[in-house]
Write a protein that holds these residues in place. Structure first.
Motif, PDB file in Angstrom:
ATOM      1  N   GLU A  10       0.841  -1.197   0.000  1.00 16.09           N
ATOM      2  CA  GLU A  10       0.000   0.000   0.000  1.00 16.09           C
ATOM      3  C   GLU A  10       0.876   1.247   0.000  1.00 16.09           C
ATOM      4  O   GLU A  10       1.878   1.329   0.701  1.00 16.09           O
ATOM      5  CB  GLU A  10      -0.904  -0.001   1.230  1.00 16.09           C
ATOM      6  N   HIS A  11       0.497   2.226  -0.831  1.00 18.69           N
ATOM      7  CA  HIS A  11       1.213   3.491  -0.906  1.00 18.69           C
ATOM      8  C   HIS A  11       0.224   4.640  -0.780  1.00 18.69           C
ATOM      9  O   HIS A  11      -0.930   4.542  -1.213  1.00 18.69           O
ATOM     10  CB  HIS A  11       1.944   3.636  -2.250  1.00 18.69           C
ATOM     11  N   ILE A  12       0.695   5.735  -0.202  1.00 13.65           N
ATOM     12  CA  ILE A  12      -0.102   6.965  -0.133  1.00 13.65           C
ATOM     13  C   ILE A  12       0.338   7.874  -1.271  1.00 13.65           C
ATOM     14  O   ILE A  12       1.536   8.113  -1.466  1.00 13.65           O
ATOM     15  CB  ILE A  12       0.085   7.673   1.224  1.00 13.65           C
ATOM     16  N   ASP A  13      -0.625   8.340  -2.029  1.00 16.18           N
ATOM     17  CA  ASP A  13      -0.324   9.207  -3.167  1.00 16.18           C
ATOM     18  C   ASP A  13       0.156  10.561  -2.645  1.00 16.18           C
ATOM     19  O   ASP A  13      -0.601  11.278  -1.972  1.00 16.18           O
ATOM     20  CB  ASP A  13      -1.592   9.382  -4.011  1.00 16.18           C
ATOM     21  N   PRO A  14       1.403  10.951  -2.919  1.00 14.64           N
ATOM     22  CA  PRO A  14       1.906  12.233  -2.413  1.00 14.64           C
ATOM     23  C   PRO A  14       1.156  13.434  -2.970  1.00 14.64           C
ATOM     24  O   PRO A  14       1.127  14.496  -2.345  1.00 14.64           O
ATOM     25  CB  PRO A  14       3.381  12.236  -2.856  1.00 14.64           C
ATOM     26  N   SER A  18      -5.282  11.554   0.449  1.00 17.96           N
ATOM     27  CA  SER A  18      -6.473  10.765   0.772  1.00 17.96           C
ATOM     28  C   SER A  18      -6.587   9.506  -0.080  1.00 17.96           C
ATOM     29  O   SER A  18      -7.407   8.622   0.195  1.00 17.96           O
ATOM     30  CB  SER A  18      -7.734  11.615   0.586  1.00 17.96           C
ATOM     31  N   LEU A  19      -5.740   9.402  -1.139  1.00 12.01           N
ATOM     32  CA  LEU A  19      -5.815   8.260  -2.045  1.00 12.01           C
ATOM     33  C   LEU A  19      -4.667   7.295  -1.763  1.00 12.01           C
ATOM     34  O   LEU A  19      -3.506   7.703  -1.664  1.00 12.01           O
ATOM     35  CB  LEU A  19      -5.723   8.731  -3.507  1.00 12.01           C
ATOM     36  N   THR A  20      -5.002   6.043  -1.604  1.00 15.51           N
ATOM     37  CA  THR A  20      -3.980   4.999  -1.500  1.00 15.51           C
ATOM     38  C   THR A  20      -4.021   4.153  -2.768  1.00 15.51           C
ATOM     39  O   THR A  20      -5.073   3.987  -3.387  1.00 15.51           O
ATOM     40  CB  THR A  20      -4.220   4.092  -0.282  1.00 15.51           C
ATOM     41  N   PHE A  21      -2.855   3.643  -3.154  1.00 16.16           N
ATOM     42  CA  PHE A  21      -2.792   2.723  -4.290  1.00 16.16           C
ATOM     43  C   PHE A  21      -1.841   1.594  -3.920  1.00 16.16           C
ATOM     44  O   PHE A  21      -1.169   1.631  -2.881  1.00 16.16           O
ATOM     45  CB  PHE A  21      -2.337   3.443  -5.567  1.00 16.16           C
ATOM     46  N   TYR A  22      -1.793   0.581  -4.765  1.00 11.24           N
ATOM     47  CA  TYR A  22      -1.023  -0.625  -4.445  1.00 11.24           C
ATOM     48  C   TYR A  22      -0.036  -0.942  -5.575  1.00 11.24           C
ATOM     49  O   TYR A  22      -0.323  -0.734  -6.748  1.00 11.24           O
ATOM     50  CB  TYR A  22      -1.962  -1.822  -4.248  1.00 11.24           C
ATOM     51  N   SER A  23       1.105  -1.450  -5.183  1.00 12.55           N
ATOM     52  CA  SER A  23       2.042  -2.028  -6.139  1.00 12.55           C
ATOM     53  C   SER A  23       2.145  -3.530  -5.846  1.00 12.55           C
ATOM     54  O   SER A  23       1.851  -3.976  -4.733  1.00 12.55           O
ATOM     55  CB  SER A  23       3.422  -1.368  -6.045  1.00 12.55           C
ATOM     56  N   HIS A 149      10.450   5.732 -10.331  1.00  7.97           N
ATOM     57  CA  HIS A 149       9.128   6.209  -9.933  1.00  7.97           C
ATOM     58  C   HIS A 149       8.101   5.111 -10.199  1.00  7.97           C
ATOM     59  O   HIS A 149       8.359   4.178 -10.966  1.00  7.97           O
ATOM     60  CB  HIS A 149       8.754   7.477 -10.705  1.00  7.97           C
ATOM     61  N   GLN A 150       6.964   5.227  -9.559  1.00 11.93           N
ATOM     62  CA  GLN A 150       5.914   4.226  -9.713  1.00 11.93           C
ATOM     63  C   GLN A 150       5.184   4.433 -11.041  1.00 11.93           C
ATOM     64  O   GLN A 150       4.901   5.566 -11.428  1.00 11.93           O
ATOM     65  CB  GLN A 150       4.903   4.319  -8.571  1.00 11.93           C
ATOM     66  N   THR A 151       4.931   3.346 -11.743  1.00  7.57           N
ATOM     67  CA  THR A 151       4.090   3.392 -12.936  1.00  7.57           C
ATOM     68  C   THR A 151       2.771   2.706 -12.636  1.00  7.57           C
ATOM     69  O   THR A 151       2.663   1.918 -11.685  1.00  7.57           O
ATOM     70  CB  THR A 151       4.784   2.717 -14.130  1.00  7.57           C
ATOM     71  N   PHE A 152       1.771   2.985 -13.466  1.00  8.77           N
ATOM     72  CA  PHE A 152       0.415   2.510 -13.191  1.00  8.77           C
ATOM     73  C   PHE A 152      -0.164   1.836 -14.419  1.00  8.77           C
ATOM     74  O   PHE A 152       0.060   2.271 -15.550  1.00  8.77           O
ATOM     75  CB  PHE A 152      -0.489   3.679 -12.765  1.00  8.77           C
ATOM     76  N   TRP A 153      -0.908   0.772 -14.177  1.00  4.48           N
ATOM     77  CA  TRP A 153      -1.561   0.059 -15.260  1.00  4.48           C
ATOM     78  C   TRP A 153      -2.542   0.982 -15.962  1.00  4.48           C
ATOM     79  O   TRP A 153      -3.409   1.581 -15.337  1.00  4.48           O
ATOM     80  CB  TRP A 153      -2.280  -1.170 -14.712  1.00  4.48           C
ATOM     81  N   GLY A 155      -2.123   3.784 -16.842  1.00  2.00           N
ATOM     82  CA  GLY A 155      -1.916   5.166 -16.436  1.00  2.00           C
ATOM     83  C   GLY A 155      -2.902   5.676 -15.413  1.00  2.00           C
ATOM     84  O   GLY A 155      -2.928   6.873 -15.122  1.00  2.00           O
ATOM     85  N   ALA A 156      -3.712   4.804 -14.809  1.00  2.00           N
ATOM     86  CA  ALA A 156      -4.767   5.257 -13.890  1.00  2.00           C
ATOM     87  C   ALA A 156      -4.444   4.843 -12.460  1.00  2.00           C
ATOM     88  O   ALA A 156      -4.060   3.707 -12.205  1.00  2.00           O
ATOM     89  CB  ALA A 156      -6.104   4.669 -14.310  1.00  2.00           C
ATOM     90  N   LYS A 157      -4.606   5.770 -11.522  1.00  2.00           N
ATOM     91  CA  LYS A 157      -4.435   5.461 -10.105  1.00  2.00           C
ATOM     92  C   LYS A 157      -5.791   5.074  -9.510  1.00  2.00           C
ATOM     93  O   LYS A 157      -6.782   5.790  -9.680  1.00  2.00           O
ATOM     94  CB  LYS A 157      -3.887   6.672  -9.347  1.00  2.00           C
ATOM     95  N   THR A 158      -5.830   3.942  -8.818  1.00  2.00           N
ATOM     96  CA  THR A 158      -7.049   3.532  -8.117  1.00  2.00           C
ATOM     97  C   THR A 158      -6.649   2.941  -6.778  1.00  2.00           C
ATOM     98  O   THR A 158      -5.477   2.637  -6.528  1.00  2.00           O
ATOM     99  CB  THR A 158      -7.841   2.465  -8.910  1.00  2.00           C
ATOM    100  N   ASN A 159      -7.632   2.773  -5.901  1.00  2.00           N
ATOM    101  CA  ASN A 159      -7.366   2.135  -4.612  1.00  2.00           C
ATOM    102  C   ASN A 159      -7.664   0.636  -4.648  1.00  2.00           C
ATOM    103  O   ASN A 159      -7.736  -0.014  -3.604  1.00  2.00           O
ATOM    104  CB  ASN A 159      -8.174   2.812  -3.506  1.00  2.00           C
ATOM    105  N   LEU A 160      -7.845   0.079  -5.857  1.00  2.00           N
ATOM    106  CA  LEU A 160      -8.071  -1.350  -5.994  1.00  2.00           C
ATOM    107  C   LEU A 160      -6.729  -2.086  -6.003  1.00  2.00           C
ATOM    108  O   LEU A 160      -5.710  -1.546  -6.430  1.00  2.00           O
ATOM    109  CB  LEU A 160      -8.828  -1.636  -7.291  1.00  2.00           C
ATOM    110  N   LYS A 161      -6.741  -3.326  -5.577  1.00  2.00           N
ATOM    111  CA  LYS A 161      -5.521  -4.122  -5.574  1.00  2.00           C
ATOM    112  C   LYS A 161      -5.299  -4.757  -6.947  1.00  2.00           C
ATOM    113  O   LYS A 161      -5.077  -5.947  -7.083  1.00  2.00           O
ATOM    114  CB  LYS A 161      -5.573  -5.199  -4.491  1.00  2.00           C
ATOM    115  N   GLY A 162      -5.387  -3.925  -7.961  1.00  2.00           N
ATOM    116  CA  GLY A 162      -5.081  -4.376  -9.299  1.00  2.00           C
ATOM    117  C   GLY A 162      -3.588  -4.312  -9.518  1.00  2.00           C
ATOM    118  O   GLY A 162      -2.853  -3.717  -8.718  1.00  2.00           O
TER     119      GLY A 162
END
Length: 372
Positions: A10-14, A18-23, A149-153, A155-162
């Motif tokens: 779990e990561h906190i979006d800097p 209020s948004l957390t995302f997962y790697s 840096h973190q990349t996203f599937w 290009g979208a940030k979500t709080n799902l464990k995708g």
């Protein structure tokens, strides 16, 4: 409970606290117990090794294996690029390469990367160099560092464990795990090791670009000591391209399925199928070349230089007089006369018949190599 395939961190979006995302960091290969052997996997391994062995036997006695291998490498690079990017197909690449009418720099860079990888190890510094060559060409000698840096599937940030690729601070340890696994594991079947290493690399996604391509270059690096001389003749990316939906689906869903065995079976079957296809293709290639070489040698009036042109055509079945004279050092008129003779013997066909822009096609080889 599903078997363990990795960790979600779990990561906190800097930018938005209020948004957390997962790697996702895949399970270390050094922990072992990645799969359970069953009858289906055993049968697939037996069949794949049988096909590889048959191909290895053919290679020992194939007089034109180097010319064939050159075409197969070009094919591998073309299909590997096509999996992830839009671009010309293999038939178009043959024409562009042989006529010089078009830019195929991405493909020639990949050829250089595949060749450079033969003498490199599966370790972060060498993988960075391979990625640099694949992107920029060998002359640049500029390795691509792993991402910071973190990349996203998508290009979208979500709080799902995708799936989002491995966090930057875990990339190098994850790559080191792959290296340690390859160095220390002497019991796992090499085809399974190649499957697991390719999967791990794609999940880690260490570079900003070309992760799919570098992951496919990893396969011959893992298998080079096992398959040996037959490895350059295997075009795995062609199979993956034509089965792209299943390929991508298995890469993306293995973390959810909880097990690696479906992916391993797909990969082992792919290796077996392409080895079988390569054996058939090389047999047909050798038959065409042998027959035409015998025809040329039996024609008493044919100059010896015509065999030099023919040897060039075995590697470059689509070309022009201008390109050929530059490659072989003959004069324009000499090459023109030799191509006219080959055309008369029915070996090449002439297209675009304006004098300076004639394109000569060794159609039998061109069609054989470019057929899906």
């Amino acid at each position: 409970m599903l078997p363990y395939t990795g960790d979600y961190t779990e990561h906190i979006d800097p930018e938005k606290p209020s948004l957390t995302f997962y790697s996702f960091t895949p399970r270390p290969l050094m922990r072992g117990d990645m799969y359970q052997m069953d009858d289906e996997l055993a049968a697939l391994l037996i069949e794949a090794h049988r096909n590889i062995g048959f191909l290895e036997g053919l290679v020992k006695y194939a007089p034109n294996k180097e010319a064939f291998a050159e075409l197969m490498l070009l094919k591998e690079c073309t299909y590997s690029h096509m999996i992830d990017y839009d671009g010309p197909d293999f038939k178009e690449i043959l024409t562009i390469r042989g006529t010089g009418k078009g830019d195929i720099t991405p493909i020639t860079n990949l050829e250089m990367a595949f060749k450079a990888a033969k003498s490199m190890e599966v370790a972060a510094p060498d993988l960075s160099r391979i990625c640099g060559i694949a992107l920029n060409g060998e002359s640049e000698n500029n390795p691509i560092e792993v991402r910071d840096h973190q990349t996203f599937w998508l290009g979208a940030k979500t709080n799902l464990k995708g799936y989002n690729p491995t966090a930057p601070d875990s990339v190098l340890p994850a790559l080191a795990d792959i290296s340690a696994y390859l160095y220390n594991d002497h019991n796992t079947d090499p085809l399974i090791k190649a499957a697991l290493v390719h999967y791990q690399f794609e999940m880690i996604h260490p570079f900003e670009r070309y992760n799919g391509i570098i992951g496919r270059i990893l396969v011959p690096m893992v298998l080079r000591d096992t398959i040996g001389e037959a490895m350059p003749l295997i075009c795995l990316s062609e199979y993956l391209y034509h089965n792209k939906n299943e390929y991508f689906d298995l890469l993306r869903t293995t973390q959810y399925s909880g097990g690696y065995v479906r992916w391993i079976k797909f990969f082992v079957n792919a290796i077996g199928e392409v080895a079988k296809k390569s054996a058939v293709l090389m047999t047909q290639y050798e038959r065409i070349v042998t027959l035409d070489e015998h025809r040329l040698m039996e024609i008493s009036k044919s100059p010896k230089s015509i065999l030099e042109i023919y040897n060039y055509l075995k590697r470059v079945p689509v070309t022009t007089i201008t390109v050929t004279e530059r490659k072989l050092g003959f004069s324009f008129n000499t090459v023109s006369k030799l191509f006219h003779s080959l055309q008369g013997y029915g070996i090449v066909e002439c297209h675009q018949p304006s004098y300076r822009n004639r394109v000569f096609r060794y159609s039998e080889l061109e069609n054989l190599m470019s057929a899906d």
